[in-house]
Every structure is written in C-alpha cells, then in structure tokens.
Design an enzyme around this catalytic site. Structure first.
Site, short mmCIF file in Angstrom:
data_model
loop_
_atom_site.label_atom_id
_atom_site.label_comp_id
_atom_site.label_asym_id
_atom_site.label_seq_id
_atom_site.Cartn_x
_atom_site.Cartn_y
_atom_site.Cartn_z
N ASP A 151 -6.62 12.81 0.05
CA ASP A 151 -5.81 12.38 -1.10
C ASP A 151 -6.76 11.81 -2.15
O ASP A 151 -7.94 11.59 -1.90
CB ASP A 151 -4.79 11.31 -0.66
CG ASP A 151 -3.86 10.86 -1.78
OD1 ASP A 151 -3.58 11.67 -2.70
OD2 ASP A 151 -3.41 9.70 -1.78
N SER A 152 -6.19 11.54 -3.32
CA SER A 152 -6.99 10.90 -4.37
C SER A 152 -7.27 9.44 -4.03
O SER A 152 -8.16 8.83 -4.60
CB SER A 152 -6.22 10.94 -5.69
OG SER A 152 -4.98 10.28 -5.53
N TYR A 208 -5.29 11.14 -9.92
CA TYR A 208 -5.24 12.57 -10.21
C TYR A 208 -4.12 12.90 -11.22
O TYR A 208 -4.14 13.96 -11.83
CB TYR A 208 -4.95 13.36 -8.93
CG TYR A 208 -6.16 13.65 -8.06
CD1 TYR A 208 -7.44 13.22 -8.41
CD2 TYR A 208 -6.01 14.38 -6.89
CE1 TYR A 208 -8.52 13.50 -7.60
CE2 TYR A 208 -7.09 14.67 -6.08
CZ TYR A 208 -8.35 14.23 -6.42
OH TYR A 208 -9.41 14.53 -5.62
N CYS A 265 -1.42 15.03 -0.94
CA CYS A 265 -1.33 14.66 -2.35
C CYS A 265 -0.52 15.74 -3.07
O CYS A 265 -0.92 16.91 -3.07
CB CYS A 265 -2.74 14.60 -2.93
SG CYS A 265 -2.79 14.33 -4.71
N ASN A 266 0.60 15.35 -3.65
CA ASN A 266 1.43 16.32 -4.39
C ASN A 266 0.71 16.84 -5.62
O ASN A 266 0.79 18.02 -5.96
CB ASN A 266 2.72 15.66 -4.86
CG ASN A 266 3.63 15.25 -3.72
OD1 ASN A 266 4.57 15.94 -3.40
ND2 ASN A 266 3.34 14.13 -3.08
N CYS A 283 5.13 11.62 -4.69
CA CYS A 283 3.73 11.19 -4.70
C CYS A 283 3.55 10.41 -3.41
O CYS A 283 4.38 9.54 -3.08
CB CYS A 283 3.46 10.29 -5.90
SG CYS A 283 1.85 9.44 -5.82
N THR A 284 2.49 10.72 -2.67
CA THR A 284 2.33 10.11 -1.35
C THR A 284 2.05 8.61 -1.43
O THR A 284 2.16 7.91 -0.42
CB THR A 284 1.21 10.82 -0.56
OG1 THR A 284 0.03 10.86 -1.36
CG2 THR A 284 1.63 12.23 -0.19
N HIS A 285 1.69 8.13 -2.59
CA HIS A 285 1.50 6.68 -2.75
C HIS A 285 2.82 5.91 -2.71
O HIS A 285 2.84 4.73 -2.37
CB HIS A 285 0.81 6.36 -4.09
CG HIS A 285 -0.68 6.52 -4.07
ND1 HIS A 285 -1.28 7.75 -4.05
CD2 HIS A 285 -1.68 5.60 -4.06
CE1 HIS A 285 -2.60 7.59 -4.05
NE2 HIS A 285 -2.86 6.29 -4.06
N1 DGL Z 1 -1.04 10.51 -4.00
C1 DGL Z 1 -1.08 11.47 -5.03
C2 DGL Z 1 0.16 12.37 -4.99
O1 DGL Z 1 0.81 12.53 -3.98
C3 DGL Z 1 -1.39 11.13 -6.44
C4 DGL Z 1 -1.82 9.83 -6.97
C5 DGL Z 1 -2.74 10.00 -8.17
O2 DGL Z 1 -3.91 10.21 -7.91
O3 DGL Z 1 -2.27 9.97 -9.31
O4 DGL Z 1 0.51 12.97 -5.97
#
Ligand code: DGL
Length: 265
Positions: A11-12, A43, A75-76, A190-192
């Site tokens: 992931d990012s 990202y 990461c989406n 978003c996985t966050h």
């Molecule tokens: N966790 C990432 C996702 O699922 C993105 C977070 C980011 O880097 O902006 O999209």
C-alpha cells in the site's frame, strides 16, 4: 511444497494493514512482507501515468528482492489503474487487488442510494465508473473523493487523534437525502478508512452500512493460495512477518507498537 507461501502486501501507507489483518486471520502460518510506499504517500493525488510507473518500478524491485508467491495490492488508488499491467509483466505471479466494493453495496442497499468514499484518484477512475455502470445502474451513486482522510488515518496510526470536526467534514458529502429516501450504504473505497471506522460510525449524521471489502479480499487471497499451496499449515520455522517503508525511516514509537500488535517487526 513444504515451505509456507510468502505474501507481499503493498500500500502507499498503513491502510493496507486493514487487508493484511484479514488475510492473517485466514492464513496465520504464511510468511508476510508488508511494504508501505510512505515516500510516495498519498497516492490519491498522483497523476495516473506517474503512479503506474512508480508502482511498477517498486514492484519490480520488491519481487526481485523477496520473491513473493502472491502480491496483494492493498490499495484502491493503485489497484484501479495498475493491476492489468502488473499481471502482464509477471504472468506467473498471482496479484490480488482492492477495488471499490460497489457490487455488494448495490446488492445490500434498500434505499438505492449509495456513496463511494475514496481518494480523489479512485473516484475519478474509469474503472470505478465501469463498476457503477455494471453493478449499480439501478442506484443513485454519490462519489466522494476525500483529500484528507487517508492522511488523518495515517496520523492516527502514529498516535495522533484527528478532531471530530475534521473527520465529520470529510464524510458529510456521503450523506444525501432525496424525496424521503436517504443514503444507507457507504463503500470504504480506500484501505485507510476502516482504520477510522469507530469515528465514522460515531460522527455519521444517521446510521449507514459501511462496506469494507477487506474480508472478501482475504477470502480471495486464501482461495488462490489454497489452489497452489493447499490449506494453511504450520511450518518448522516460525512465520516471517516484516514491514518495510520505502522512505527508509524508522517507525515512530507509537507506530512500532501498533505494528507489533499486527505481529510485524
Ligand atoms: N490506501 C490507499 C487506497 O486504498 C490510498 C491512500 C493514499 O495514498 O492516498 O486507496
């Protein structure tokens, strides 16, 4: 094959831990390398060609150095543009992606009003539009690209709490009311974001179903591992679990404690 499979979870930042945690529940004895591209975070605001180039290059290095048996792009923002080219570049390696859970949301909503809460990049992707056209044509879909939530979640993992007002303002556009109907399902694209789920539930103007695809992604990873490696089984050596950060920075103390809770050194 007697050795356990090795998974690279990418992931990012730290959001991929929400997917990692679900996979570990199903595959506790696999080996794991968690890679956070914190040098490239976030990202969500990257231009597509640059992001494709960055992730492809990093993937080449990680695959060459660690020889994983499976890669999970947790990461989406990356999955929605880079998965097809990764699969072409490494045809023998299974890649499991994370894409907005629009199909389950469209199946579960009763009001037929759903929202997709992602990064600005994810909600702008053709991939996301195609998912909506294919699975949610019967729904009113609100796309919400949050510029700040991933950073707030990231800071939360470093032990800093975000204010209620900061979170509430980011989720507010997900809540729509129209002719006596209102949004009843929100896709966590978003996985966050599942890292902040307790705050989302507390600050939501009304209760909705928050749809986190992590358990389904874990089931997919487990199924593919089953086809190649059989069922999860303890090996002679203890499982290998490590987190690496592309910035090379050492994790802060609160983060190191959090990673330890995930079993990551
Ligand atoms: N966790 C990432 C996702 O699922 C993105 C977070 C980011 O880097 O902006 O999209």
């Amino acid at each position: 094959m007697t050795r356990p499979p090795k998974l690279l979870v990418f992931d990012s930042g730290l959001g991929g831990l929400t997917v990692f945690a679900e996979i570990v529940k199903l595959r506790p004895h696999a080996d794991y390398l968690y890679c956070a591209d914190d040098a490239g975070f976030p990202y969500g605001s990257w231009k597509e060609p640059e992001l494709i180039e960055r992730v492809t290059k990093l993937m080449g290095e990680l695959i060459a150095d660690h020889a994983p048996d499976m890669v999970v792009i947790a990461c989406n923002t990356a999955s929605t543009i880079v998965l097809p080219s990764l699969r072409v570049d490494w045809p023998a390696l299974p890649f499991v992606g994370t894409v907005p859970a629009i199909k389950p949301a469209a199946e579960r909503t009763r009001s037929k009003m759903i929202s997709v809460l992602g990064t600005p990049g994810t909600v702008a992707r053709d991939y996301t539009q195609n998912l909506i056209a294919t699975f949610a044509a019967h729904c009113a879909v609100t796309l919400v690209g949050s510029k700040r939530l991933a950073s707030l979640a990231e800071r939360y993992m470093h032990g800093e709490r975000a204010s209620d007002a900061d979170i509430a303002i980011e989720i507010a556009p997900c809540f729509k009311e129209e002719s006596g109907r209102r949004t009843d399902a929100v896709v966590l694209a978003c996985t966050h974001y599942p890292l902040l789920i307790d705050e989302f539930e507390r600050l939501a103007p009304w209760p909705v179903e928050w749809i986190d695809p992590a358990p389904a992604i874990a089931r997919r990873a487990d199924q593919l591992l089953g086809e190649r490696f059989g069922a999860d089984a303890a090996a002679d050596q203890p499982a290998f679990r490590r987190a690496v950060f592309t910035s090379g920075a050492r994790p802060s103390e609160p983060l190191a404690a959090t990673l330890a809770r995930y079993g990551l050194g």
